[in-house]
Design an enzyme around this catalytic site. Structure first.
Site, mmCIF file in Angstrom:
data_model
loop_
_atom_site.group_PDB
_atom_site.id
_atom_site.type_symbol
_atom_site.label_atom_id
_atom_site.label_comp_id
_atom_site.label_asym_id
_atom_site.label_seq_id
_atom_site.Cartn_x
_atom_site.Cartn_y
_atom_site.Cartn_z
ATOM 1 N NE ARG A 125 -1.959 -1.515 3.495
ATOM 2 C CZ ARG A 125 -2.231 -1.281 4.768
ATOM 3 N NH1 ARG A 125 -3.325 -0.665 5.121
ATOM 4 N NH2 ARG A 125 -1.384 -1.676 5.703
ATOM 5 C CG ASN B 22 -3.782 -4.573 3.347
ATOM 6 O OD1 ASN B 22 -3.274 -4.477 2.238
ATOM 7 N ND2 ASN B 22 -3.058 -4.596 4.451
#
Length: 92
Positions: free
Chosen positions: A18, A36
């Site tokens: 990320r 996520n």
């Protein structure tokens, strides 16, 4: 403006995916978010010029060094307006 939803599957959580995706998005000038998912995937909404979005989709095919990407799913999103920056959202 182009917008897509990207779902990245494989060993993509716990490897900085990320943060690396956000850094790459900022580098190419894309906006949106990444998070996520409970199923182990990473999901992102990316908007920007066609070149910026294509570049980020290509980057997602391999991700950061510790990631092992198995599959990337890309879906066009009709609403390209997605704010000014790129954020990391809470997991879902």
């Amino acid at each position: 403006m182009t917008a897509v939803e990207i779902t990245v599957r494989g060993h993509v959580q716990g490897v900085g995916f990320r943060w690396a995706l956000r850094a790459e998005a900022e580098r190419v000038g894309a906006t949106g978010w990444v998070r996520n998912r409970r199923d182990g995937a990473v999901e992102a909404h990316v908007a920007g010029t066609a070149t910026a979005v294509e570049s980020l989709v290509a980057w997602a095919q391999h991700g950061p060094p510790l990631a092992r990407v198995e599959r990337v799913e890309v879906t066009d999103v009709p609403n390209a307006a997605d704010g000014d920056g790129f954020e990391i959202r809470d997991s879902v």
